[in-house]
Design an enzyme around this catalytic site. Structure first.
Site, PDB file in Angstrom:
ATOM      1  N   LYS A   1     -12.305  13.378   5.005  1.00  0.00           N
ATOM      2  CA  LYS A   1     -12.231  13.494   3.552  1.00  0.00           C
ATOM      3  C   LYS A   1     -10.971  12.775   3.083  1.00  0.00           C
ATOM      4  CE  LYS A   1     -14.635  15.643   0.271  1.00  0.00           C
ATOM      5  NZ  LYS A   1     -16.093  15.489   0.154  1.00  0.00           N
TER       6      LYS A   1
ATOM      7  N   ARG B   1      20.645 -17.519  -5.722  1.00  0.00           N
ATOM      8  CA  ARG B   1      19.325 -17.186  -6.257  1.00  0.00           C
ATOM      9  C   ARG B   1      19.169 -15.689  -6.426  1.00  0.00           C
ATOM     10  NH1 ARG B   1      14.636 -17.276  -1.525  1.00  0.00           N
ATOM     11  NH2 ARG B   1      15.745 -15.965  -0.035  1.00  0.00           N
TER      12      ARG B   1
ATOM     13  N   THR C   1     -16.898  17.269   5.738  1.00  0.00           N
ATOM     14  CA  THR C   1     -15.729  16.776   5.021  1.00  0.00           C
ATOM     15  C   THR C   1     -15.350  17.713   3.884  1.00  0.00           C
ATOM     16  OG1 THR C   1     -17.007  15.355   3.516  1.00  0.00           O
ATOM     17  CG2 THR C   1     -16.325  14.397   5.626  1.00  0.00           C
TER      18      THR C   1
ATOM     19  N   GLN D   1      13.986 -12.857   5.716  1.00  0.00           N
ATOM     20  CA  GLN D   1      13.831 -12.381   7.090  1.00  0.00           C
ATOM     21  C   GLN D   1      15.133 -11.738   7.586  1.00  0.00           C
ATOM     22  OE1 GLN D   1      12.664 -15.235   5.899  1.00  0.00           O
ATOM     23  NE2 GLN D   1      10.801 -15.905   6.969  1.00  0.00           N
TER      24      GLN D   1
ATOM     25  N   HIS E   1       9.372 -13.844  -6.505  1.00  0.00           N
ATOM     26  CA  HIS E   1      10.111 -15.039  -6.871  1.00  0.00           C
ATOM     27  C   HIS E   1      10.595 -15.000  -8.321  1.00  0.00           C
ATOM     28  CE1 HIS E   1       8.929 -16.841  -3.105  1.00  0.00           C
ATOM     29  NE2 HIS E   1       7.650 -16.661  -3.391  1.00  0.00           N
TER      30      HIS E   1
END
Length: 291
Positions: A12, A175, A57, A218, A246
């Site tokens: 469920k 940035r 369920t 990263q 971005h």
């Protein structure tokens, strides 16, 4: 040709349960979305339609709500462990239970100099998650969060990458770095306090994001996972999925205006997606934890 039934499970999904704990006039809320998936001796129900081994369920749904009343909800992980153990131990035909949980946080509404003890506002869009497996012999717990949006308005660069004839991206030496943190972490021991463990890991993710001068997303991912493992000994592996939200500097020169990294176009798609795991060298076998 020989044909056989492959791996399967049923359950469920998305049982929305809100548990209000009342201590006098002070109320506490735990708001969960709970999904149960069971597997075991289910050949007959698939092949012949016989349901003697099937726990409906609807019964699973009822169990979620009954356990919320009988045991309370001290944390998503503790509640998931109780449910998973119950389904495996109480039903001889069930040999594996997976319970996945999402928590929606609420904050008290502050009115004047005090708090309303029974009035709340939904906190942000961040969702706490947990996933528990139990196979009758062992239990595995993965905690996490999703939709945690963070942004550094400086302190990030991106340059020195491969360039070919299709490359148009300009190198960036200052940035905006923004992402939506989706993280899960695997426990090698059971903490004394699940809520504290969660908050410690969350704090580590945020601190590492804020304090890392980033030359790539990263690098930030690794720093975030490393900070959690270095600080939280009960955790042995962290998996992160970080979409790069971005922010592009808008060219305002046609209007005679200089844009010194002050006005950006926030693009929602397409986006870079950075994914990876950071784990202790001696991390125990994951078993089905990530499933």
């Amino acid at each position: 040709m020989s044909i056989k039934l492959g791996p399967n499970r049923y359950g469920k999904s998305e049982n929305r349960v809100v548990r209000v704990t009342k201590t006098g006039g002070v109320h506490e809320i735990r708001d969960l979305n709970v999904s149960v998936a069971l597997s075991g001796d289910m050949d007959d129900t698939h092949i012949t339609g016989g349901n003697a081994a099937v726990l409906p369920t609807d019964t699973q749904k009822n169990t979620v709500f009954a356990f919320a009343k009988e045991h309370g909800i001290s944390s998503p992980e503790a509640f998931g462990l109780l449910l998973a153990e119950h389904f495996v131990d109480s039903q001889p035909t069930i040999d594996h239970a997976r319970v996945s949980l999402e928590e929606y946080a609420w904050e008290r509404i502050v009115v004047g100099a005090g708090n309303q003890q029974h009035s709340f506002v939904r906190s942000n869009q961040e969702i706490r998650t947990a996933r528990v497996h139990n196979n009758g012999d062992n239990a595995w717990v993965v905690t996490g969060l999703k939709n945690l949006v963070v942004l550094n308005s400086t302190g990030s660069e991106f340059h020195g990458y491969i360039k070919d004839k299709y490359t148009t991206l300009n190198e960036a030496y200052d940035r905006v770095l923004a992402t939506e943190v989706n993280a899960e972490w695997r426990h090698n021991t059971i903490p004394d306090d699940w809520d504290k463990s969660y908050l410690d890991a969350r704090r580590c993710l945020l601190e590492a994001f804020a304090q890392t001068y980033s030359l790539s997303l990263q690098q930030t991912l690794y720093a975030m996972g490393n900070r959690v493992l270095d600080t939280c000994p009960e955790i042995c592996e962290v998996r992160l999925s970080l979409p790069n939200k971005h922010h592009f500097v808008v060219d305002l020169s046609p209007f005679g205006l200089e844009n010194d990294n002050e006005v950006f176009w926030a693009a929602d798609r397409p986006y870079g997606l950075i994914e990876g795991s950071v784990l202790c060298e001696d991390a125990p076998d994951a078993g089905p934890a990530w499933d």
